[in-house]
Design an enzyme around this catalytic site. Sequence first.
Site, mmCIF file in Angstrom:
data_model
loop_
_atom_site.group_PDB
_atom_site.id
_atom_site.type_symbol
_atom_site.label_atom_id
_atom_site.label_comp_id
_atom_site.label_asym_id
_atom_site.label_seq_id
_atom_site.Cartn_x
_atom_site.Cartn_y
_atom_site.Cartn_z
ATOM 1 N N CYS A 1 6.575 -58.238 1.508
ATOM 2 C CA CYS A 1 6.071 -58.832 2.425
ATOM 3 C C CYS A 1 6.115 -58.556 3.861
ATOM 4 O O CYS A 1 6.452 -57.581 3.753
ATOM 5 C CB CYS A 1 6.017 -60.202 2.681
ATOM 6 N N ARG B 1 4.028 -51.349 1.766
ATOM 7 C CA ARG B 1 5.371 -51.921 1.132
ATOM 8 C C ARG B 1 4.952 -52.177 0.401
ATOM 9 O O ARG B 1 5.845 -52.874 -0.444
ATOM 10 C CB ARG B 1 5.623 -52.708 2.393
ATOM 11 N N TRP C 1 4.543 -60.197 -1.591
ATOM 12 C CA TRP C 1 4.560 -59.554 -2.783
ATOM 13 C C TRP C 1 5.204 -61.115 -3.051
ATOM 14 O O TRP C 1 6.436 -61.477 -2.966
ATOM 15 C CB TRP C 1 5.775 -58.644 -2.714
ATOM 16 N N ASN D 1 8.454 -63.750 4.998
ATOM 17 C CA ASN D 1 9.507 -63.212 4.647
ATOM 18 C C ASN D 1 10.605 -63.166 4.370
ATOM 19 O O ASN D 1 10.814 -63.953 4.942
ATOM 20 C CB ASN D 1 9.014 -61.216 5.405
ATOM 21 N N GLY D 2 11.018 -63.334 2.591
ATOM 22 C CA GLY D 2 12.439 -63.895 2.655
ATOM 23 C C GLY D 2 11.813 -64.955 1.314
ATOM 24 O O GLY D 2 11.283 -65.302 0.669
ATOM 25 N N GLU E 1 16.598 -38.808 -10.722
ATOM 26 C CA GLU E 1 15.401 -38.808 -9.911
ATOM 27 C C GLU E 1 13.868 -37.583 -10.640
ATOM 28 O O GLU E 1 13.303 -39.122 -10.021
ATOM 29 C CB GLU E 1 15.917 -37.676 -8.487
ATOM 30 N N LYS F 1 10.843 -40.619 -10.869
ATOM 31 C CA LYS F 1 9.472 -40.079 -10.194
ATOM 32 C C LYS F 1 8.316 -40.548 -11.201
ATOM 33 O O LYS F 1 7.485 -41.029 -11.052
ATOM 34 C CB LYS F 1 9.602 -39.154 -9.343
ATOM 35 N N GLU G 1 7.995 -44.215 -12.035
ATOM 36 C CA GLU G 1 7.378 -45.070 -11.076
ATOM 37 C C GLU G 1 5.875 -44.502 -11.018
ATOM 38 O O GLU G 1 5.129 -46.032 -11.178
ATOM 39 C CB GLU G 1 7.834 -44.469 -9.600
ATOM 40 N N HIS H 1 25.224 -36.974 -28.148
ATOM 41 C CA HIS H 1 25.601 -37.838 -27.626
ATOM 42 C C HIS H 1 25.133 -39.465 -28.254
ATOM 43 O O HIS H 1 25.276 -40.320 -28.203
ATOM 44 C CB HIS H 1 27.041 -37.886 -26.717
ATOM 45 N N LYS I 1 7.763 -50.974 -1.903
ATOM 46 C CA LYS I 1 8.554 -49.835 -0.183
ATOM 47 C C LYS I 1 9.510 -50.448 -0.138
ATOM 48 O O LYS I 1 10.907 -49.603 -0.156
ATOM 49 C CB LYS I 1 7.580 -49.454 0.330
HETATM 50 O O1 M6R Z 1 15.125 -47.990 1.379
HETATM 51 P P1 M6R Z 1 15.907 -47.127 0.374
HETATM 52 O O2 M6R Z 1 16.432 -46.307 0.253
HETATM 53 O O3 M6R Z 1 17.253 -48.035 0.768
HETATM 54 O O4 M6R Z 1 15.605 -47.647 -1.097
HETATM 55 C C1 M6R Z 1 15.991 -47.379 -2.315
HETATM 56 C C2 M6R Z 1 15.323 -47.550 -2.994
HETATM 57 O O5 M6R Z 1 15.043 -49.101 -3.409
HETATM 58 C C3 M6R Z 1 14.213 -46.757 -3.968
HETATM 59 O O6 M6R Z 1 14.899 -45.495 -3.394
HETATM 60 C C4 M6R Z 1 13.266 -46.196 -4.355
HETATM 61 O O7 M6R Z 1 14.037 -46.616 -5.622
HETATM 62 C C5 M6R Z 1 12.144 -45.451 -4.385
HETATM 63 N N1 M6R Z 1 10.818 -46.023 -5.233
HETATM 64 C C6 M6R Z 1 12.242 -44.781 -4.790
HETATM 65 O O8 M6R Z 1 11.220 -43.502 -5.268
#
Ligand code: M6R
Length: 614
Positions: A2, A27, A80, A106-107, A487, A491, A494, A510, A609
């Site tokens: 949010c 965000r 959100w 927010n929260g 990673e 990506k 996501e 394994h 985000k």
């Molecule tokens: O802001 P942060 O680095 O603490 O965020 C951690 C994760 O939420 C963040 O890296 C998330 O996995 C991303 N969407 C990766 O692309």
Amino acid sequence: MCGIVGYTGPRQASRILVEGLKRLEYRGYDSAGIAVLKGGPIAAGERPLVVIKRKGKIAELRKAVPKDLAGSSGIGHTRWATHGSVTDANAHPHTDVSGKIAIVHNGIIENYVPLKEMLEKEGAVFLSETDSEVIAHLVAYHYDGDLESALKAALGHMRGTYGIAAMHADEPGRIVGARNGSPLVLGVGDGEMLLASDVTALLAHTTNVVYLNDGEVVSMTPTDFRISDRDDQAVDPRIDQITWKLGAIEKGRFSCFMEKEIFEQPESIERALTGRLDMEYGSAKLGGLNLAKKDLHAIERVRVIAAGTSWHAGLVGCQLLESVARLPAQAELASELRYRNPVVEAHSLYLAVSQSGETADTLYAMREIQRRGGAVLGICNVVGSTIARESDGGIYVHSGPEIAVASTKAFTSQLAAFYLLTLSLARMHDMSHHEGERFLEELKAAPEAVRRSLQQRDHIQAIAKRYARFHDFLFLGRGLLYPIALEGALKLKEISYIHAEGYASGEIKHGPIALISPETPSLFLVPNDHLREKTITNMKEIKARGGPIIAVAQEGDDLVASIADEYIPVPAVDSLFQPFVMVPPLQLFAYFCALELGRDVDQPRNLAKSVTVE
Ligand code: M6R
């Protein structure tokens, strides 16, 4: 997650609010709304607060807001969903029964159920399924002509996390904000004040900001503001300057932020290194650590706490710290550590790694460590973020604002920070001056190596076109390239929604090898050291079972090229620095697959985000 924007001043509030919400789009959100205190005469029976809320994108809200909506103070929100589905009614702002009070939140209010029951008995009528709506009714319950005192009284009932902005029709031009676990920053303009959950919403209007701390409440008018703490004591505000430029939060010539941020990496890594290479002593200068040399020397082990991509950077960092600085090091998922009753050892250095500096899991894990007497340093991108402020020192990675939900440039800058830290600690122990100089030379060359790695853009796009319609991928790496495989898989998941798993190449026998078929491509990261041959053996095992192979390997590796179906060459660098050159092709592969499938690259579904709730 949010987002909040508030404005009070001489200008048309609705424009500034909608534009601010647009800046917060990155965000992640599913609905948006604004409340504006109407300017001009109020007709009989007309509500003084105009509240407009829409599910969906900001564009929907923009269409619904009259262009000539008068009123020079207001609050806005991007939601959100957590409590209640995505509907106009559940979007914020929420109002009380009289319609004179509006709030955005927010929260999460954890005890909203009993509060709601209590308020309903007092006559409150709830119009949404959210936890947040109780705040509007609680403020109304306590309101006696002063919004600030009413909000403070309301906070006394609430358990949970919040960033709140509130307004009352009987107090024109006043906005009151409160923070507990969810960021709020005040923008001090010239004859106007703004409030936001994120500085990107303020940047177009002012660079003078005040970060609120947990427990603080701000009451602002166009020309004045006052901050008080939990004990109602006035707080002396510290005005910080935002150094980010407006251009940094705009797409420029790129089609989306993720593309821009991928291609910015040579410069962002450069920024992470600037001023920190100590050529004279073959070491690194990290002034922000706030640790005396003897304290650094006394460190016996390192623990990283992080989530998602930042955790992957931590996994690389820990391998570096162990193999180069000879310190035992372990990267922990913050969401696990915080509930695990961790042993906090003396002489351990904890590192909270976070792009946003606001990730709830990382923040709470860090606080738990600090509560047990552990020292935690932050590796953060966002200056002034909560983790950066609450840590005992740290390293800013200076990647500049990262807007795309999928983290790219922050990752490689985090890597740069780990290389610097490793060098600094290694030079206190076994590493010689000469070795330090060589390490520095390689590190200095990293931005250029990344630039060359990015030159594979068109080749990777062509590969992505051929592979984007597969449903499952394996990403395989060894040693330092194992976290890079994780990673790469993250990506792809996501932003393209293609299922992908990262594995250590040595692990496939394994179990995961059972997945191999012509329908399951494997993307291999081939190291250029003693692990190369072992990786080639793994490739052959996949090949023998009909699995398609995409290999990312050093340029000129003809053997790898002859085995793989697709070969992506990367510049030749020392094996210790291969993570830098291996990650851009994976980012580009995910990006082009997502494009091919018509996904929303910058705002993938369901993601936010900065994950400020559990
Ligand atoms: O802001 P942060 O680095 O603490 O965020 C951690 C994760 O939420 C963040 O890296 C998330 O996995 C991303 N969407 C990766 O692309």
